[in-house]
Write a protein that holds these residues in place. Structure first.
Motif, mmCIF file in Angstrom:
data_model
loop_
_atom_site.group_PDB
_atom_site.id
_atom_site.type_symbol
_atom_site.label_atom_id
_atom_site.label_comp_id
_atom_site.label_asym_id
_atom_site.label_seq_id
_atom_site.Cartn_x
_atom_site.Cartn_y
_atom_site.Cartn_z
ATOM 1 N N TRP A 561 -29.294 -3.667 17.898
ATOM 2 C CA TRP A 561 -28.249 -4.038 18.871
ATOM 3 C C TRP A 561 -28.464 -5.468 19.372
ATOM 4 C CZ3 TRP A 561 -24.066 -1.208 19.194
ATOM 5 C CH2 TRP A 561 -24.112 0.168 18.976
ATOM 6 N N ILE A 562 -29.712 -5.784 19.730
ATOM 7 C CA ILE A 562 -30.004 -7.127 20.278
ATOM 8 C C ILE A 562 -29.733 -8.192 19.224
ATOM 9 C CG2 ILE A 562 -31.873 -8.612 21.102
ATOM 10 C CD1 ILE A 562 -33.072 -6.137 22.479
ATOM 11 N N SER A 563 -30.166 -7.935 17.977
ATOM 12 C CA SER A 563 -29.934 -8.901 16.897
ATOM 13 C C SER A 563 -28.433 -9.107 16.654
ATOM 14 C CB SER A 563 -30.625 -8.405 15.629
ATOM 15 O OG SER A 563 -30.351 -9.254 14.557
ATOM 16 N N TYR A 564 -27.676 -8.019 16.698
ATOM 17 C CA TYR A 564 -26.215 -8.090 16.497
ATOM 18 C C TYR A 564 -25.575 -8.946 17.597
ATOM 19 C CZ TYR A 564 -21.541 -6.233 15.284
ATOM 20 O OH TYR A 564 -20.241 -6.093 14.889
ATOM 21 N N ALA A 565 -25.974 -8.687 18.835
ATOM 22 C CA ALA A 565 -25.402 -9.438 19.958
ATOM 23 C C ALA A 565 -25.774 -10.917 19.874
ATOM 24 C CB ALA A 565 -25.904 -8.835 21.272
ATOM 25 N N LYS A 566 -27.009 -11.193 19.505
ATOM 26 C CA LYS A 566 -27.429 -12.601 19.389
ATOM 27 C C LYS A 566 -26.667 -13.306 18.276
ATOM 28 C CE LYS A 566 -32.085 -12.407 21.315
ATOM 29 N NZ LYS A 566 -33.531 -12.503 21.048
ATOM 30 N N PHE A 567 -26.414 -12.583 17.201
ATOM 31 C CA PHE A 567 -25.621 -13.177 16.116
ATOM 32 C C PHE A 567 -24.234 -13.561 16.615
ATOM 33 C CE2 PHE A 567 -22.139 -11.788 13.301
ATOM 34 C CZ PHE A 567 -22.117 -12.879 12.450
ATOM 35 N N GLU A 568 -23.599 -12.635 17.362
ATOM 36 C CA GLU A 568 -22.251 -12.919 17.863
ATOM 37 C C GLU A 568 -22.265 -14.107 18.824
ATOM 38 O OE1 GLU A 568 -19.624 -11.889 16.791
ATOM 39 O OE2 GLU A 568 -19.738 -9.856 16.022
ATOM 40 N N GLN A 585 -12.921 -20.916 21.355
ATOM 41 C CA GLN A 585 -13.754 -20.284 20.333
ATOM 42 C C GLN A 585 -15.055 -19.764 20.953
ATOM 43 O OE1 GLN A 585 -13.216 -19.627 17.263
ATOM 44 N NE2 GLN A 585 -11.517 -20.907 16.562
ATOM 45 N N LYS A 586 -15.634 -20.567 21.850
ATOM 46 C CA LYS A 586 -16.867 -20.142 22.520
ATOM 47 C C LYS A 586 -16.634 -18.876 23.321
ATOM 48 C CE LYS A 586 -19.264 -24.569 22.999
ATOM 49 N NZ LYS A 586 -19.817 -25.554 23.935
ATOM 50 N N GLN A 591 -17.138 -13.040 24.139
ATOM 51 C CA GLN A 591 -16.481 -11.736 24.258
ATOM 52 C C GLN A 591 -17.004 -10.760 23.205
ATOM 53 O OE1 GLN A 591 -14.508 -10.544 26.576
ATOM 54 N NE2 GLN A 591 -14.601 -12.471 27.719
ATOM 55 N N ASN A 592 -17.214 -11.283 21.980
ATOM 56 C CA ASN A 592 -17.747 -10.433 20.906
ATOM 57 C C ASN A 592 -19.155 -9.940 21.247
ATOM 58 O OD1 ASN A 592 -15.458 -10.696 19.378
ATOM 59 N ND2 ASN A 592 -16.223 -12.433 18.170
ATOM 60 N N ALA A 593 -19.977 -10.856 21.787
ATOM 61 C CA ALA A 593 -21.349 -10.475 22.152
ATOM 62 C C ALA A 593 -21.318 -9.424 23.256
ATOM 63 C CB ALA A 593 -22.133 -11.705 22.609
ATOM 64 N N MET A 625 -28.859 -13.454 28.364
ATOM 65 C CA MET A 625 -27.870 -14.129 27.530
ATOM 66 C C MET A 625 -26.744 -14.703 28.390
ATOM 67 S SD MET A 625 -26.089 -12.676 24.069
ATOM 68 C CE MET A 625 -27.655 -12.529 23.249
ATOM 69 N N GLU A 626 -26.298 -13.920 29.366
ATOM 70 C CA GLU A 626 -25.238 -14.420 30.264
ATOM 71 C C GLU A 626 -25.724 -15.651 31.030
ATOM 72 O OE1 GLU A 626 -22.201 -13.611 30.508
ATOM 73 O OE2 GLU A 626 -22.019 -11.702 29.462
ATOM 74 N N SER A 627 -26.996 -15.630 31.430
ATOM 75 C CA SER A 627 -27.549 -16.793 32.147
ATOM 76 C C SER A 627 -27.578 -18.014 31.245
ATOM 77 C CB SER A 627 -28.975 -16.482 32.634
ATOM 78 O OG SER A 627 -28.969 -15.350 33.471
ATOM 79 N N SER A 628 -27.889 -17.790 29.960
ATOM 80 C CA SER A 628 -27.994 -18.930 29.038
ATOM 81 C C SER A 628 -26.633 -19.532 28.704
ATOM 82 C CB SER A 628 -28.692 -18.495 27.745
ATOM 83 O OG SER A 628 -27.890 -17.563 27.051
ATOM 84 N N PHE A 629 -25.527 -18.782 28.927
ATOM 85 C CA PHE A 629 -24.200 -19.307 28.618
ATOM 86 C C PHE A 629 -23.746 -20.369 29.617
ATOM 87 C CE2 PHE A 629 -23.059 -15.096 26.383
ATOM 88 C CZ PHE A 629 -23.587 -15.575 25.201
ATOM 89 N N GLY A 630 -24.416 -20.416 30.777
ATOM 90 C CA GLY A 630 -24.040 -21.419 31.781
ATOM 91 C C GLY A 630 -22.763 -21.051 32.511
#
Length: 696
Positions: A561-568, A585-586, A591-593, A625-630
């Motif tokens: 699951w984590i790998s899939y989300a990171k890929f997205e 696009q970003k 949204q996909n992740a 991940m949400e934190s890293s999106f800024g």
């Protein structure tokens, strides 16, 4: 009034506040930037040196008449006497006092000071040395003799006093007196250096007989190998060969069992060698080798080999040196012919001699001792006899046909149906490659794959063909490899990697599809990862998503699951500007992740509620991940879903019963707190279901 109440009689009716020690407040350094001009420790020391004030020295005093001189002497003597009264045990003060009296040419007073110092510490040999040097320097010879005589009488174990005394007498030409002093010294039985000094003294005056007599006494008082060797060398130097031989013979009689006997025998044999008596020297070496333990005779063996090379023949060397060790090895292998370590030592001995026929004979005898049981653990040491034999024939004997025969016989001997050794097959193939016989190497490796396929053989064969550029052969080998071991993920990955390196993308994809379709795989996670990485590197994001979905159908592991989300989430880094803006696009990637994370959370909540820790880790990963999106990320989506951590205890079950309790971390999710009775309902539902099944 309050101050009177606070007053303490033990503190002199002062308040506690008045007696507190107030420390200064530490100053905070506000500006921590480095100063524009840096000062080194060297500069500080140099400035301190420059600013030092000059040392205050007393003015120089010029004495003009005898009265002033007498006053000066009186003052200095008073200073020295006062100093001596204070620190009587300090010998340096006495020495300075005596040397000052000597500088005033008042020798009687100087002697008086020396004598008083000796009364304080007569065991200090430095005092005696300086006292005697003063007497000698001022040419008071009899006084000096008196001092030396007293010194050696009181301190006979201080060699320096004897050496100085004898040196003085010899400088004065009093040879008889020096000899008499030496005799007095020898009565105290000094160390070897003292005796050797006496002998050198006699030799300086060509007193050969006297020196010989001293040597006789020397070897009696110091019966060591080095003393006897010196005596014999002395006789040899004077041309007395018979006397030197007699000395060596007497030494052998007395010190044959000594720890240093090896040096004695070597010296004796070298003496006979210099006298052109090679037979005598050979007899001495043989006698020594029979009497000295082998652990202490390494130098003796080496010298004997050198001697035989010079004066004897090769057979003599073998008989003398190798003979005894060969006999020991023969005895050991006769007792236990399956002791392969002893065979290795025996072969090493024969290889050091270098006789090809004997080496081959020992190798043949060793490999004839085949292990009695057809189990690999019994053959693991034995097989190295064959390897060493083949390497010896190739590298040392340089007999190519014989090497080929050794490999062939070894491969025929091994029971390949029960077990095999990949190293033998590979060594045989590499030998043929070194001989530029590629067909022979292929034949050996092909037989290996047919009789006893192993991972190492396939890998090496493929590596050879790949280096030669035979791609079709590599493909056939990979097919054989996978027929033999279809569960081997390494082979599948390497095969696909080969096709990808040849830009055969469809072939590589087909290989990956075949691989993941296998019923059993040894490391499926590595294979799936390789397939996913392949699709990502090709830029096929839709196919990558399909792969992740197929993988999730097989396993719902947290890492997937984590790998899939990171890929997205990472897919937005590969975006090229097109119709839509980069920001849109970003957002789409994010949204996909989020969709993947929500799907995973939903699975863990409904289908696997017992995996609380994995669910908590998934939420932590989402939050990061949400934190890293800024600015684009939204932490508020995740924070309400985060669980509370509770530390609980649970019993530990053992074979005997309950063994105690252990702490563990439990997670309480928001929906559990909202429905506290949900657990009771679930328990009732499980009970009802169990009851129905038992009735059926």
């Amino acid at each position: 009034m309050s101050s009177a109440k606070d007053a303490d009689p033990s503190l002199g009716y002062l308040a506690r506040k008045d007696t507190e020690v107030k420390l200064p407040r530490p100053t905070r350094v506000k500006n921590k930037t480095p100063a524009p001009i840096q000062i080194t420790a060297e500069q500080i020391l140099r400035e301190a040196r420059e600013r030092q004030e000059a040392e205050i020295r007393p003015p120089k005093q010029k004495i003009t008449d005898s009265t002033e001189l007498a006053e000066y002497r009186l003052r200095k003597r008073k200073e020295f006497e006062d100093l001596i009264r204070r620190i009587r045990w300090n010998i340096s003060v006495w020495i300075k006092y005596a040397q000052w009296e000597e500088s005033q040419k008042d020798f009687n007073r100087a002697r008086s000071v020396w004598e008083r110092a000796l009364e304080v510490d007569y065991r200090n040999h430095t005092l005696w040395l300086k006292y005697a040097e003063v007497e000698m320097k001022n040419k008071f010879i009899n006084h000096a003799r008196n001092v030396w005589d007293r010194a050696v009488t009181l301190l006979p174990r201080v060699d320096q006093l004897w050496y100085k005394y004898i040196h003085m007498e010899e400088m004065l030409g009093n040879v008889a007196g020096a000899r008499q002093i030496f005799e007095r010294w020898m009565n105290w039985m000094p160390d070897q250096q003292g005796w050797l000094s006496y002998i050198k003294f006699e030799l300086r005056y060509n007193e050969i007989e006297r020196a010989r007599g001293i040597f006789e006494r020397f070897v009696q008082f110091h019966p060591k190998v080095s003393a006897w060797i010196r005596y014999a060398k002395f006789e040899m130097k004077n041309g007395e060969v018979a006397r030197a031989r007699n000395v060596y013979e007497r030494a052998v009689e007395k010190l044959a069992d000594d720890e240093e006997a090896e040096q004695l025998f070597v010296a004796f044999a070298e003496f006979e060698e210099r006298c052109k008596e090679s037979e005598r020297a050979r007899c001495i070496y043989k006698f020594a080798l029979d009497h000295i333990p082998k652990g202490r005779a390494e130098d003796l063996y080496r010298k004997f080999v050198a001697f035989e090379k010079q004066y004897g023949d090769k057979e003599g060397i073998e008989d003398a040196i190798v003979g005894k060790r060969r006999f020991q090895y023969e005895d050991e292998v006769r007792k236990n012919p399956l002791n392969y370590d002893m065979w290795f030592d025996y072969i090493r001995l024969e290889e050091s001699v270098g006789n090809k026929e004997r080496i081959r004979e020992v190798y043949e005898r060793a490999i004839a001792n085949v292990p009695p049981a057809e189990e690999k653990r019994y053959w693991q040491r034995y097989i190295y006899l064959w390897i060493n034999y083949a390497l010896y024939e190739e590298l040392d004997a340089e007999d190519i046909e014989r090497t080929r025969d050794v490999y062939r016989e070894c491969l025929n001997l091994i029971p390949h149906k029960k077990f095999s050794f990949a190293k033998i097959w590979l060594l045989a193939a590499q030998f043929e490659i070194r001989r530029l016989n590629l067909m022979g190497a292929r034949q050996i490796l092909g037989n290996a794959i047919g009789k006893a396929p192993k991972d190492k053989i396939f890998k090496k064969y493929i590596e050879i063909e790949l280096q030669l550029g035979n791609i079709d052969r590599c493909r056939k080998l990979y097919e054989k490899y996978l027929e033999w071991s279809p569960e081997n993920c390494y082979a599948w990955s390497k095969y696909a990697e080969l096709e990808r390196s040849l830009s055969e993308t469809e072939r590589a994809r087909s290989i990956f599809e075949l691989a993941i379709a296998q019923a059993a795989l040894d490391m499926p996670e590595l294979l799936w990862k390789a397939y996913i990485d392949f699709e990502i590197s090709e830029g096929e994001y839709d196919k990558t998503r399909q792969l992740y979905e197929r993988l999730l159908d097989r396993t719902k592991h947290l890492k997937v699951w984590i790998s899939y989300a990171k890929f997205e989430a990472a897919a937005m880094e590969e975006i090229v500007e097109g119709a839509d803006s980069v920001e849109e696009q970003k957002k789409k990637c994010i949204q996909n992740a989020r969709r993947v994370f929500e799907k995973a959370i939903n699975y863990f909540r409904t289908s696997a509620p017992e995996l609380k820790e994995e669910r908590a880790m998934l939420l932590e990963e989402w939050l990061n991940m949400e934190s890293s999106f800024g600015e684009v990320g939204d932490v508020g989506l995740v924070q309400p879903k985060l669980p509370k951590k509770l530390k609980k205890r649970r019993p530990i079950a053992s074979e005997d019963g309950l063994a105690g309790t252990e702490e563990f971390m439990d997670y309480i999710f928001p929906e559990e707190t909202q429905a506290p009775n949900l657990k009771i309902l679930e328990a009732a539902y499980r009970w009802k279901k169990q009851k129905i099944s038992t009735e059926d």
